[in-house]
Design an enzyme around this catalytic site. Structure first.
Site, short mmCIF file in Angstrom:
data_model
loop_
_atom_site.label_atom_id
_atom_site.label_comp_id
_atom_site.label_asym_id
_atom_site.label_seq_id
_atom_site.Cartn_x
_atom_site.Cartn_y
_atom_site.Cartn_z
N HIS A 17 -65.81 72.62 62.14
CA HIS A 17 -66.13 71.35 62.80
C HIS A 17 -65.62 70.17 61.96
CE1 HIS A 17 -68.70 68.45 65.07
NE2 HIS A 17 -68.75 67.84 63.89
N GLU A 18 -65.95 70.19 60.67
CA GLU A 18 -65.54 69.09 59.80
C GLU A 18 -64.04 69.08 59.57
OE1 GLU A 18 -67.49 66.74 59.19
OE2 GLU A 18 -69.35 67.72 59.81
N HIS A 21 -62.43 66.84 62.12
CA HIS A 21 -62.43 65.43 61.69
C HIS A 21 -61.41 65.19 60.58
CE1 HIS A 21 -65.91 64.68 64.12
NE2 HIS A 21 -66.75 65.38 63.38
#
Length: 344
Positions: A17-18, A21
């Site tokens: 998920h990170e 980003h």
């Protein structure tokens, strides 16, 4: 062992998920100050280039900390200095990467095991389906316009619409038929039943079909997550029924142990992948909710900015996100308390 498995699954999902980003931030020329797994004080970390990589004390979540994300910055590579569309892509990338991960794991499972075809194998006498002329071998295609791709879709629709009359479209020998059924409550099972069931091996499929059914798998979990939230908000499900990290760890451990004992390590591996699909898709949906501090909440501010063509005051936005973060921690505490209470 259960704690190690749960930690690995959580860690992989959060890191991916990170990474969404992180990679989109780098692609848009945004400075990333720190990339971490966990929250709180730093346990271990190292600096590589402009970014510090670290593992934090509390094993919950993670972060991709960008320059100027929550505060004013004069750095030309600050998050706030980039176009609204660039910032949208960075914020959206995290949940989107969760859906990518869920898709990849679902694809592996379906390639290995196939899918649960929504074909009826047994009829229950005295219930609406048999009375309407449905037969074993019929394949359910739609329920009240909701497309059915797995037998689990039928179970999910029935769970989220208990007792509701359904217009059911089904196939038999290549021909489609439609009937309207009102489920009947079963005292024995404690559920509303149409009167048919599924008991057969999963349907094997080729690679292209596996890709298609992997998309349907993500659709199934998104549908289930959103409708579960709807039931929670409308009071049909109590907050006491919510499962947090402790409950998930226990269930992952129970599933792993039972799988190894009854079916072996191969099926235990597939069941762990299934947990990863569930959690990754769930995290993607939850993060897109329009709630302050979540990615969805940040996207709302960016959409408003795109419409107004003027950025909202960063201090006001930061205050709203701070309040949202506090409420999220409160919710996490309540869920954690319920998890621990159920253990005893």
């Amino acid at each position: 062992m259960r704690f190690v498995l749960a930690f690995l699954i959580f860690s992989v999902i959060v890191i991916f998920h990170e990474l969404g980003h992180f990679w989109l931030a780098k692609a848009n020329g945004i400075r990333v100050n720190e990339f971490c797994l966990g929250l709180g004080p730093t346990l271990v970390g190292f600096q590589r280039g402009e970014t510090k990589y670290s593992i934090k004390l509390l094993p919950f979540g993670g972060a991709c900390m960008m320059e100027g994300e929550d505060e004013a910055s004069d750095d030309e590579r600050a998050f706030g200095k980039k176009s609204v569309w660039a910032r949208m892509s960075v914020v959206f990338a995290g949940p989107f990467f969760n859906f990518i991960m869920a898709f990849v794991f679902a694809f592996i499972i379906i390639c290995c095991e196939g899918y649960d075809k929504p074909q009826i194998t047994e009829m229950i006498e005295g219930y609406p389906a048999a009375e309407a002329g449905m037969q074993a071998g019929d394949t359910v295609v739609k329920m009240n316009g909701f497309a059915i791709h797995f037998y689990r879709d039928i179970s999910a629709y029935t769970l989220f619409h208990p007792g509701e009359t359904a217009k059911i479209t089904y196939e038999r020998d290549g021909e489609r038929f439609t009937t309207t059924l009102t489920p009947r409550y079963s005292e024995e099972s404690g559920q509303y039943l149409f009167g048919f069931s599924y008991r057969q091996p999963r349907q094997k499929c080729n690679v292209l079909e596996s890709v298609k059914y992997s998309f349907y798998e993500i659709r199934y979990w998104i549908y289930s997550t959103l409708n579960s939230l709807k039931m929670l908000v409308t009071g049909k499900v109590s907050f006491n029924n919510m499962m947090g990290p402790v409950g998930i760890v226990k269930n992952i451990g129970d599933v792993y142990t039972e799988s190894v004992q009854t079916s072996g390590y191969y099926y235990a591996f597939l069941n762990m992948l299934n947990w990863a699909v569930l959690l990754s898709a769930n995290l993607g949906v939850m993060n897109l909710l329009p709630f302050p501090a979540l990615d969805g909440g940040r996207l709302v501010f960016l959409i408003v900015e795109a419409i107004r063509r003027k950025r909202i005051d960063p201090e006001k936005e930061g205050m709203v996100n701070l309040i949202g973060l506090g409420l999220l921690f409160l919710l996490m505490f309540v869920v954690l308390f319920n998890d621990i209470r159920r253990l005893f």
